[in-house]
Design a protein around this motif. Structure first.
Motif, PDB file in Angstrom:
ATOM      1  N   THR A  11       0.837  -1.203   0.000  1.00 58.32           N
ATOM      2  CA  THR A  11       0.000   0.000   0.000  1.00 58.32           C
ATOM      3  C   THR A  11       0.871   1.252   0.000  1.00 58.32           C
ATOM      4  O   THR A  11       0.631   2.184  -0.775  1.00 58.32           O
ATOM      5  CB  THR A  11      -0.935   0.008   1.221  1.00 58.32           C
ATOM      6  OG1 THR A  11      -1.768  -1.141   1.194  1.00 58.32           O
ATOM      7  CG2 THR A  11      -1.806   1.254   1.222  1.00 58.32           C
ATOM      8  N   VAL A  15       1.026   4.159  -2.901  1.00 61.14           N
ATOM      9  CA  VAL A  15       0.742   5.554  -2.555  1.00 61.14           C
ATOM     10  C   VAL A  15       1.898   6.443  -2.990  1.00 61.14           C
ATOM     11  O   VAL A  15       1.702   7.514  -3.587  1.00 61.14           O
ATOM     12  CB  VAL A  15       0.498   5.691  -1.028  1.00 61.14           C
ATOM     13  CG1 VAL A  15       0.541   7.166  -0.597  1.00 61.14           C
ATOM     14  CG2 VAL A  15      -0.854   5.089  -0.659  1.00 61.14           C
ATOM     15  N   TYR A  21      -3.822   8.893  -2.390  1.00 63.08           N
ATOM     16  CA  TYR A  21      -4.481   7.743  -1.762  1.00 63.08           C
ATOM     17  C   TYR A  21      -5.523   7.138  -2.702  1.00 63.08           C
ATOM     18  O   TYR A  21      -5.692   5.915  -2.755  1.00 63.08           O
ATOM     19  CB  TYR A  21      -5.156   8.173  -0.464  1.00 63.08           C
ATOM     20  CG  TYR A  21      -4.231   8.321   0.723  1.00 63.08           C
ATOM     21  CD1 TYR A  21      -2.852   8.233   0.580  1.00 63.08           C
ATOM     22  CD2 TYR A  21      -4.748   8.549   1.996  1.00 63.08           C
ATOM     23  CE1 TYR A  21      -2.012   8.363   1.670  1.00 63.08           C
ATOM     24  CE2 TYR A  21      -3.912   8.673   3.102  1.00 63.08           C
ATOM     25  CZ  TYR A  21      -2.533   8.586   2.931  1.00 63.08           C
ATOM     26  OH  TYR A  21      -1.712   8.706   4.014  1.00 63.08           O
ATOM     27  N   TYR A  32     -10.490   4.142   0.029  1.00 65.41           N
ATOM     28  CA  TYR A  32      -9.592   5.236   0.396  1.00 65.41           C
ATOM     29  C   TYR A  32      -9.213   5.141   1.875  1.00 65.41           C
ATOM     30  O   TYR A  32      -8.044   5.298   2.245  1.00 65.41           O
ATOM     31  CB  TYR A  32     -10.283   6.568   0.107  1.00 65.41           C
ATOM     32  CG  TYR A  32      -9.472   7.805   0.439  1.00 65.41           C
ATOM     33  CD1 TYR A  32      -8.820   8.525  -0.555  1.00 65.41           C
ATOM     34  CD2 TYR A  32      -9.398   8.267   1.758  1.00 65.41           C
ATOM     35  CE1 TYR A  32      -8.087   9.664  -0.239  1.00 65.41           C
ATOM     36  CE2 TYR A  32      -8.668   9.400   2.084  1.00 65.41           C
ATOM     37  CZ  TYR A  32      -8.015  10.092   1.078  1.00 65.41           C
ATOM     38  OH  TYR A  32      -7.301  11.217   1.391  1.00 65.41           O
ATOM     39  N   VAL A  35      -6.643   2.492   2.651  1.00 69.52           N
ATOM     40  CA  VAL A  35      -5.288   2.945   2.311  1.00 69.52           C
ATOM     41  C   VAL A  35      -4.731   3.798   3.442  1.00 69.52           C
ATOM     42  O   VAL A  35      -3.596   3.616   3.894  1.00 69.52           O
ATOM     43  CB  VAL A  35      -5.285   3.726   0.988  1.00 69.52           C
ATOM     44  CG1 VAL A  35      -3.938   4.407   0.761  1.00 69.52           C
ATOM     45  CG2 VAL A  35      -5.612   2.804  -0.177  1.00 69.52           C
ATOM     46  N   ALA A  36      -5.531   4.757   3.916  1.00 67.53           N
ATOM     47  CA  ALA A  36      -5.081   5.632   4.999  1.00 67.53           C
ATOM     48  C   ALA A  36      -4.758   4.826   6.252  1.00 67.53           C
ATOM     49  O   ALA A  36      -3.774   5.102   6.955  1.00 67.53           O
ATOM     50  CB  ALA A  36      -6.157   6.682   5.293  1.00 67.53           C
TER      51      ALA A  36
END
Length: 319
Positions: A11, A15, A21, A32, A35-36
């Motif tokens: 990931t 990124v 993202y 999203y 991902v964060a």
């Protein structure tokens, strides 16, 4: 390696590669927010911030640590995945060191010999560079540097290992200056072989050899001490060189000590996040132990030399 480690790092890689993202989420087919969350968990594992993502911004920015990690992964991502657990814990199988060629050639080999005995599985990659070292560490291309220049960069901590004084080196057939105070005037009528602009020894030579506002006449500029010495051997001029660059085998050169010349430090620097890395700490300790001894031994060889060694032909003629 646990699957979660691969997931978090993949990931992060996407990124960094995509710059957002959202784009990374599309490539990974996750949300999203996922991902964060992955980035936040990886940062917790590393113990440092990797990505700066401001609310409402279309793109992210990598921190210095994030940039370094991305550049380490980018050239061989598939291979790096198999070693990721140790990489994230700062156990690096490759240590990349940048330094001027003379330091690598004359001072570093005994350090590497002892390092290899302790860490035989670690590869050392040497970059023989000088003026671009800070940029290479900041962009993640280097881990450690040895340099005579102080960068003044908080991202690159530097510690003095030792210092030395340059010596006056000139072709065997040239007359020597009467003493050290006569060196600048002696140099005015002779061609100087020195380093390319930006290198510390060039600046020191120009300051030390100037008479009033008149600098010495430069005949050749080059990038390494070995190239400078070679030009002097061919009679193209004289130079100021580190004493530890001169060997007994340099029979075509005269070397005169310069006790009043500025002392030049050699700094050990590393990327900030690697300061506690065991490989980096070992390299620093070995440099501290070995460099001063090597420099002093080579400097003592010339410290008593006030006049040039007589030419062999002259000695034979006198006999």
């Amino acid at each position: 390696m646990k699957e979660v480690d691969i997931t978090l790092t993949q990931t992060f890689f996407f990124v960094a590669q995509e710059g957002t993202y959202s784009a990374a989420a599309r490539r990974l087919n996750i949300t999203y927010q996922s991902v964060a969350n992955h980035i936040r968990r990886l940062e917790q594992r590393v113990g440092e911030k990797l990505v700066v993502a401001r609310r409402g911004a279309k793109s992210i920015k990598l921190t210095a640590r994030g940039t370094s990690l991305y550049r380490l992964l980018a050239p061989e991502f598939d291979v790096m995945l198999t070693r990721l657990g140790s990489l994230i814990d700062k156990q690096r199988p490759v240590v990349r060191i940048g330094m001027p060629q003379a330091i690598f050639f004359h001072l570093l080999p005994p350090v590497l010999a002892k390092f290899r005995k302790k860490y035989p599985a670690v590869e050392i990659v040497g970059y023989e560079k000088d003026v671009s070292l800070p940029e290479l560490i900041r962009n993640g291309s280097l881990d450690v540097c040895l340099s005579e220049r102080y960068f003044g960069d908080t991202v690159i901590p530097q510690r003095v290992i030792c210092d030395y004084q340059p010596a006056l080196v000139f072709p065997l057939g040239w007359p020597a200056p009467a003493d050290e105070t006569a060196v600048p005037q002696w140099a005015q009528d002779r061609p100087l072989v020195t380093y390319e602009p930006g290198q510390l020894l060039r600046n020191i030579a120009l300051d030390y050899l100037s008479v009033g506002n008149e600098p010495p006449r430069i005949s050749v500029s080059t990038s390494t001490s070995m190239s400078v010495k070679r030009c002097v051997e061919e009679g193209l001029g004289f130079a100021l060189l580190p004493t530890w660059c001169i060997d007994e085998s340099d029979s075509h050169l005269n070397c005169v000590a310069l006790p009043n010349a500025p002392r030049i430090p050699i700094y050990f620097g590393e990327a900030m996040f690697l300061k506690s890395n065991p490989f980096v700490r070992t390299l620093h300790k070995l440099c501290q132990e070995i460099f001063p001894t090597t420099v002093e031994e080579r400097a003592n060889r010339w410290s008593a030399v006030k006049t040039p060694r007589p030419r062999r032909a002259a000695r034979r003629a006198a006999a």
